[in-house]
Design a protein around this motif. Sequence first.
Motif, PDB file in Angstrom:
ATOM      1  N   LEU A 478       9.358 -25.450 -15.498  1.00  0.00           N
ATOM      2  CA  LEU A 478       9.673 -26.158 -15.976  1.00  0.00           C
ATOM      3  C   LEU A 478       9.667 -27.161 -14.651  1.00  0.00           C
ATOM      4  CD1 LEU A 478      12.567 -25.490 -17.683  1.00  0.00           C
ATOM      5  CD2 LEU A 478      10.690 -25.966 -19.308  1.00  0.00           C
ATOM      6  N   ALA A 479      10.047 -28.734 -14.939  1.00  0.00           N
ATOM      7  CA  ALA A 479       9.800 -29.388 -13.818  1.00  0.00           C
ATOM      8  C   ALA A 479      10.220 -29.418 -12.673  1.00  0.00           C
ATOM      9  CB  ALA A 479       9.540 -30.583 -14.214  1.00  0.00           C
ATOM     10  N   ASP A 480      12.012 -28.911 -12.457  1.00  0.00           N
ATOM     11  CA  ASP A 480      12.229 -28.882 -11.131  1.00  0.00           C
ATOM     12  C   ASP A 480      12.444 -27.183 -11.136  1.00  0.00           C
ATOM     13  OD1 ASP A 480      13.469 -27.398 -13.511  1.00  0.00           O
ATOM     14  OD2 ASP A 480      15.762 -28.794 -14.081  1.00  0.00           O
ATOM     15  N   GLY A 481      11.401 -26.537 -11.514  1.00  0.00           N
ATOM     16  CA  GLY A 481      11.226 -24.485 -10.819  1.00  0.00           C
ATOM     17  C   GLY A 481      11.878 -24.145 -12.226  1.00  0.00           C
ATOM     18  N   ASN A 482      12.859 -24.638 -12.713  1.00  0.00           N
ATOM     19  CA  ASN A 482      13.756 -22.817 -13.782  1.00  0.00           C
ATOM     20  C   ASN A 482      12.777 -22.567 -14.346  1.00  0.00           C
ATOM     21  OD1 ASN A 482      16.549 -23.514 -12.771  1.00  0.00           O
ATOM     22  ND2 ASN A 482      16.990 -25.632 -14.079  1.00  0.00           N
ATOM     23  N   LEU A 483      12.937 -22.117 -14.571  1.00  0.00           N
ATOM     24  CA  LEU A 483      11.957 -20.954 -16.108  1.00  0.00           C
ATOM     25  C   LEU A 483      13.075 -21.279 -17.153  1.00  0.00           C
ATOM     26  CD1 LEU A 483      11.200 -17.651 -14.424  1.00  0.00           C
ATOM     27  CD2 LEU A 483      10.444 -20.149 -14.189  1.00  0.00           C
ATOM     28  N   ASP A 484      11.828 -20.960 -18.471  1.00  0.00           N
ATOM     29  CA  ASP A 484      12.405 -22.013 -19.495  1.00  0.00           C
ATOM     30  C   ASP A 484      13.133 -21.049 -20.019  1.00  0.00           C
ATOM     31  OD1 ASP A 484      11.903 -23.592 -21.558  1.00  0.00           O
ATOM     32  OD2 ASP A 484       9.585 -23.272 -22.517  1.00  0.00           O
ATOM     33  N   TYR A 485      13.569 -19.682 -20.431  1.00  0.00           N
ATOM     34  CA  TYR A 485      14.503 -18.377 -21.100  1.00  0.00           C
ATOM     35  C   TYR A 485      15.355 -18.004 -19.777  1.00  0.00           C
ATOM     36  CZ  TYR A 485      10.639 -17.559 -24.110  1.00  0.00           C
ATOM     37  OH  TYR A 485      10.124 -17.677 -25.769  1.00  0.00           O
ATOM     38  N   SER A 486      16.867 -17.866 -19.915  1.00  0.00           N
ATOM     39  CA  SER A 486      17.429 -16.911 -19.544  1.00  0.00           C
ATOM     40  C   SER A 486      17.056 -15.817 -18.820  1.00  0.00           C
ATOM     41  CB  SER A 486      18.479 -16.840 -20.430  1.00  0.00           C
ATOM     42  OG  SER A 486      18.758 -15.699 -20.897  1.00  0.00           O
ATOM     43  N   ASP A 487      17.696 -15.484 -17.630  1.00  0.00           N
ATOM     44  CA  ASP A 487      17.432 -14.339 -17.374  1.00  0.00           C
ATOM     45  C   ASP A 487      18.279 -12.988 -17.780  1.00  0.00           C
ATOM     46  OD1 ASP A 487      17.112 -16.106 -15.034  1.00  0.00           O
ATOM     47  OD2 ASP A 487      18.511 -15.660 -13.725  1.00  0.00           O
ATOM     48  N   GLU A 488      18.824 -13.374 -18.519  1.00  0.00           N
ATOM     49  CA  GLU A 488      19.233 -12.359 -19.057  1.00  0.00           C
ATOM     50  C   GLU A 488      18.127 -11.859 -20.854  1.00  0.00           C
ATOM     51  OE1 GLU A 488      19.017 -11.122 -23.598  1.00  0.00           O
ATOM     52  OE2 GLU A 488      20.385 -13.504 -23.009  1.00  0.00           O
ATOM     53  N   LEU A 489      17.384 -13.077 -21.122  1.00  0.00           N
ATOM     54  CA  LEU A 489      16.247 -12.691 -21.833  1.00  0.00           C
ATOM     55  C   LEU A 489      14.823 -12.505 -21.132  1.00  0.00           C
ATOM     56  CD1 LEU A 489      15.518 -12.995 -24.668  1.00  0.00           C
ATOM     57  CD2 LEU A 489      14.813 -15.223 -24.221  1.00  0.00           C
ATOM     58  N   LEU A 490      14.832 -12.918 -19.746  1.00  0.00           N
ATOM     59  CA  LEU A 490      14.033 -12.663 -18.941  1.00  0.00           C
ATOM     60  C   LEU A 490      13.753 -10.968 -18.798  1.00  0.00           C
ATOM     61  CD1 LEU A 490      13.210 -15.385 -16.749  1.00  0.00           C
ATOM     62  CD2 LEU A 490      12.141 -14.403 -18.997  1.00  0.00           C
ATOM     63  N   GLN A 491      15.080 -10.365 -18.005  1.00  0.00           N
ATOM     64  CA  GLN A 491      14.899  -9.062 -18.010  1.00  0.00           C
ATOM     65  C   GLN A 491      14.866  -8.357 -19.003  1.00  0.00           C
ATOM     66  OE1 GLN A 491      17.668  -8.226 -15.125  1.00  0.00           O
ATOM     67  NE2 GLN A 491      17.235  -5.901 -15.811  1.00  0.00           N
ATOM     68  N   GLN A 492      15.021  -8.028 -20.260  1.00  0.00           N
ATOM     69  CA  GLN A 492      14.371  -7.200 -21.179  1.00  0.00           C
ATOM     70  C   GLN A 492      13.046  -7.179 -21.306  1.00  0.00           C
ATOM     71  OE1 GLN A 492      16.339  -8.435 -24.635  1.00  0.00           O
ATOM     72  NE2 GLN A 492      18.126  -9.630 -24.084  1.00  0.00           N
ATOM     73  N   LEU A 493      11.959  -8.223 -20.653  1.00  0.00           N
ATOM     74  CA  LEU A 493      10.331  -8.104 -21.001  1.00  0.00           C
ATOM     75  C   LEU A 493       9.830  -7.426 -19.789  1.00  0.00           C
ATOM     76  CD1 LEU A 493       9.656 -11.850 -21.061  1.00  0.00           C
ATOM     77  CD2 LEU A 493       9.614 -10.827 -22.853  1.00  0.00           C
ATOM     78  N   ASP A 494       9.161  -6.388 -20.018  1.00  0.00           N
ATOM     79  CA  ASP A 494       8.810  -6.268 -19.018  1.00  0.00           C
ATOM     80  C   ASP A 494       7.987  -6.439 -17.911  1.00  0.00           C
ATOM     81  OD1 ASP A 494       9.213  -3.839 -20.658  1.00  0.00           O
ATOM     82  OD2 ASP A 494       7.527  -3.865 -21.527  1.00  0.00           O
ATOM     83  N   VAL A 495       6.782  -7.598 -18.293  1.00  0.00           N
ATOM     84  CA  VAL A 495       5.970  -8.696 -17.621  1.00  0.00           C
ATOM     85  C   VAL A 495       6.349  -9.809 -17.441  1.00  0.00           C
ATOM     86  CG1 VAL A 495       3.551  -9.609 -16.917  1.00  0.00           C
ATOM     87  CG2 VAL A 495       4.102  -7.503 -18.350  1.00  0.00           C
ATOM     88  N   VAL A 496       6.667 -10.801 -16.453  1.00  0.00           N
ATOM     89  CA  VAL A 496       7.537 -12.200 -16.775  1.00  0.00           C
ATOM     90  C   VAL A 496       6.066 -12.818 -15.902  1.00  0.00           C
ATOM     91  CG1 VAL A 496       8.640 -14.011 -16.070  1.00  0.00           C
ATOM     92  CG2 VAL A 496       9.294 -12.104 -16.884  1.00  0.00           C
ATOM     93  N   VAL A 497       5.242 -13.804 -16.494  1.00  0.00           N
ATOM     94  CA  VAL A 497       4.326 -14.421 -15.938  1.00  0.00           C
ATOM     95  C   VAL A 497       5.183 -15.697 -16.160  1.00  0.00           C
ATOM     96  CG1 VAL A 497       1.527 -14.923 -16.555  1.00  0.00           C
ATOM     97  CG2 VAL A 497       1.532 -13.098 -16.560  1.00  0.00           C
ATOM     98  N   ALA A 498       4.863 -16.757 -15.217  1.00  0.00           N
ATOM     99  CA  ALA A 498       5.810 -18.020 -14.441  1.00  0.00           C
ATOM    100  C   ALA A 498       4.567 -19.110 -14.530  1.00  0.00           C
ATOM    101  CB  ALA A 498       6.596 -17.488 -13.671  1.00  0.00           C
TER     102      ALA A 498
END
Length: 634
Positions: A478-498
């Motif tokens: 996002l514009a301020d550098g925050n990511l679009d999902y919670s850490d709790e959700l990102l944690q479950q993904l094998d790969v995060v492309v930001a």
Amino acid sequence: MSANARFASMLHEMASMLELLGEQGFRVAAYSKAARAIEGLTSDLSTMQPAQLLAVDGVGEKMAQRAAEYLATGTMKDYAQLKAKVPEGLLQCLGVPGLGPKTVRAMWTTLGVTDIAGLKKAMDDGSLANLPRMGEKAVQKIRDALATIEQGQGRLPLGLAVAIAERVLAVVRAQPGVIRAEAAGSLRRGKETVGDLDIIACVEKLDAGLAQAVMRAATSMPGVQRVLVQGEFKASMLLSVEPPSPAEQAAPEEAKAAEPHPHQQTSTKVLQVDVRVVPRVSFGATLQYFTGSKEHNVRLRALAQTKGLTLNEWGLFLDSTWKPFHEAGPVSASRPLPDGVVDASEEGAIYAHLGAPFVPPEMREDRGEFGSAATSGVALDVAHTARALVRVEDIRSELHSHTTASDGVLSIEQLARAAHARGFHTIAVTDHSQSSTIARGLKPDRLRTHMQAVREVHAKLHAELGMTVLAGSEVDILADGNLDYSDELLQQLDVVVASPHASLKQDAATATKRLLRAIEHPLVHIIGHPTGRIINQRAGLEPAMHELLAAAKQHNVALEVNSHWSRLDLRDLHVRMACEAGVLLAIDCDVHHPDDFANLRFGIATARRGWATKDMVINTWDGPTLHAWLRRKR
Ligand code: DGT
Ligand code: CA
Ligand code: CA
Ligand code: ZN
């Protein structure tokens, strides 16, 4: 473009025209939907039975009839009727970022604007700003977009130029007597845009009649708009950027009268093509000379001079009394080279004879490839780099791809099978996140269901093919550098492309802060298309690259080289900086469509232009190495 792609492009164009005519939404949508369905077809339209076509989701009776008409005639009556009603220039206006169909229609019906020139006038006299939903800010955006488009005019994106080069090469190679033919110039160097094409055809022995026949074949191929020069051994012509339709291919004369197809958004309509015919003994020298760059050649010629040799487009000579071979008399394979002439039939022999390491075309920019004066910072080992540059065949995984869950055309399983067919051991499914609404980004609930579906396909294909299918996301930064999902959700993904998708006009300092936050995020593996630029259309972010690289190195984050020819992001110079900083790269195709896998060559060319060696690219790793690297952030 294939018949499928061309037909789809005409349907897209019809949708746009209907929309501009104020037609109802569902009619417009029927065309767009059919166009997307045709784009997603893996079989050739012309080989399909009517029933097969009708079975395709999104293709109804009416569209199937249109397909038949298109295949038979190369066009459609309805298409021609729409073309007669909607000014051509309006479709170009639609291609300007920031101008939607509603605004263009309003521009047309209330202000009488029918083309880009009219649009500019309406911006200057303030009438555009007064339209509904417009205003000064929106107008300024359009002004900027137009300026970017115009800057790019005259240079064609690499991917489009390669398609044209292949058409010319096919014609030239089919000529009797032609042993081989290659494209030289900026295209062979893999530059992101190409000014003109330089085609070199090789014949055993230079013969005026033979050369003329080759050039005649080239200058009479479909799509030639104008022949500029037809000399003894060289021809220059202007070739239409749009591929010829089936009708044109059949009847080149009618082609001249046929309408161009402007749907593909490019500001360059014709491309100059130079075709040269040379004898085998010169081929390597000619290829070397016309591959350039000019700056690289200046250096190589100087190197030849220090050894008392003369290097030119005809060969490498031991003294300056050289003559082009066709003047010096018959030289052929059966007749030895004259005294004092180095065999220049292969370009490698020239570098070898001069005692220089072979320089791959992508490195020929006088950016330190002769082992001197590296552009900046760390000097990379030239000889090692040249040998170890990453190649298309080194790539074993795709880590950025989209399915029908967001804006792709393939199902999870189709995507994974396509990756397996490429010889990949792993594919990461990375659909868009919730803020990318246009791309149908996934809300957390849908992502959870989608992850489950990906894991099911993984279980199936891992058992069947040994294929690894990873659950990932291309999550918006996002514009301020925050990511679009919670850490709790990102944690479950094998790969995060930001990736950054919106707010791409931020000032440099804000953009740097934004991207640094994403790099520092402990759950992020890869930064996707880090600047968000679109070649010839959008400048994108201009972050302090050195700061990003230092952080990427520290946090063990890979930066993407997005292979789509309209992105190539990171660009070549950024890749070079990344390699000097020792930062890992991910070369990915950002697959939305099965054809997108073929864009890999452009990402690879860009990486090679940045001196990227195989070991710097995570997609070259074997499965266990890659998977272990990904797990370190979990
Ligand atoms: P482009 O077409 O603008 O994308 O870039 P290039 O690099 O393809 O340039 P082009 O088409 O003008 O010429 C092709 C190559 O021919 C160029 O890279 C080097 C060589 N060449 C052309 N003109 C000269 C020249 O005056 N001196 C030298 N040394 N080489 C030249
Ligand atoms: Ca060129
Ligand atoms: Ca040229
Ligand atoms: Zn993206």
